[in-house]
Design a protein around this motif. Sequence first.
Motif, short mmCIF file in Angstrom:
data_model
loop_
_atom_site.label_atom_id
_atom_site.label_comp_id
_atom_site.label_asym_id
_atom_site.label_seq_id
_atom_site.Cartn_x
_atom_site.Cartn_y
_atom_site.Cartn_z
N VAL A 92 0.84 -1.19 0.00
CA VAL A 92 0.00 0.00 0.00
C VAL A 92 0.88 1.24 0.00
CG1 VAL A 92 -1.88 -1.16 1.22
CG2 VAL A 92 -0.15 0.11 2.53
N CYS A 93 0.27 2.36 -0.37
CA CYS A 93 0.88 3.68 -0.24
C CYS A 93 -0.01 4.51 0.69
CB CYS A 93 1.02 4.37 -1.58
SG CYS A 93 2.14 3.53 -2.73
N VAL A 94 0.59 5.51 1.32
CA VAL A 94 -0.14 6.37 2.25
C VAL A 94 0.10 7.82 1.85
CG1 VAL A 94 -0.52 7.01 4.65
CG2 VAL A 94 0.15 4.67 4.08
N GLN A 95 -0.97 8.59 1.76
CA GLN A 95 -0.93 9.96 1.26
C GLN A 95 -1.75 10.85 2.17
OE1 GLN A 95 -3.14 10.11 -2.36
NE2 GLN A 95 -2.81 12.28 -2.75
N THR A 96 -1.28 12.07 2.40
CA THR A 96 -2.05 13.05 3.17
C THR A 96 -2.95 13.83 2.22
OG1 THR A 96 -0.30 14.71 2.98
CG2 THR A 96 -0.25 13.28 4.92
N LEU A 97 -4.23 13.90 2.55
CA LEU A 97 -5.17 14.67 1.73
C LEU A 97 -5.33 16.09 2.23
CD1 LEU A 97 -8.00 12.08 0.99
CD2 LEU A 97 -5.81 12.44 -0.14
N ALA A 98 -4.97 16.32 3.48
CA ALA A 98 -4.97 17.65 4.08
C ALA A 98 -3.69 17.77 4.89
CB ALA A 98 -6.20 17.84 4.98
#
Length: 244
Positions: free
Chosen positions: A109-115
């Motif tokens: 998986v990858c993890v990304q900040t949306l805010a």
Amino acid sequence: MPPGLSDRLPVPDAWSVSDADVAAAMTGSFLGKLPSALVGELLAAGDRTDYPAGSTIYREGAAPRTVLVVSGLVRVYMSSPEGRQVTVRYARAGDVLGIAVLVGGPADVCVQTLADSALFRIDTARLTAAARGDARVAWALAEELNRRLYQTLQQTAINAFGSVRQRVAGHLLDLASAQQRPQGHLVAHASQQELADAVGSVREVVARVLRDLRLAGLVATGLDRVDILDPSGLHDQSWNPSAG
């Protein structure tokens, strides 16, 4: 102790930290229910990092990490060989990422900040050792994994049977996330007809949903684009089973 912390969060001495937001997030998470001495050790051993919106904080194949979300909105997703993405989880303040990897090893998986988001690193070696030696800690981890399973099942049901409003909100977040640039705003580039096709509805119904989301201050709409003004609020619309 920072001013106002005692009003917001009654914590034992073992939890004394300089960051009131970290203490509040810890209390709101399942980690806050662990033995007080262990919580104090985790707080002392960890550290906080702030990330701007659009940051990729974990990539496939990287060393496993366990983090507590202090603030913001974080997206966990998987990618196909062709580059298509599917969101498997959204995490907010008080959520913990990476518990499954303590047991099952790395996930693709990858993890990304949306805010703009703040994360607190959890000492995985310390937490794992505590789980092996204390049944209370092991049971707390098992309960957390069970919650994650039930949430995944609920999200699967929403994706299949949810209202148009839920499906539109979720698809807007997914679409904007895939197109987001580092430190950039969330914008979904799609026409009303494309949104309708994606969620299995008709353009007129999607137009009403977008109007309602706009009036609620969650999005702004333009020609073939939807700007996400409140990612957390829009996520509430996609998750809440009562959303109409």
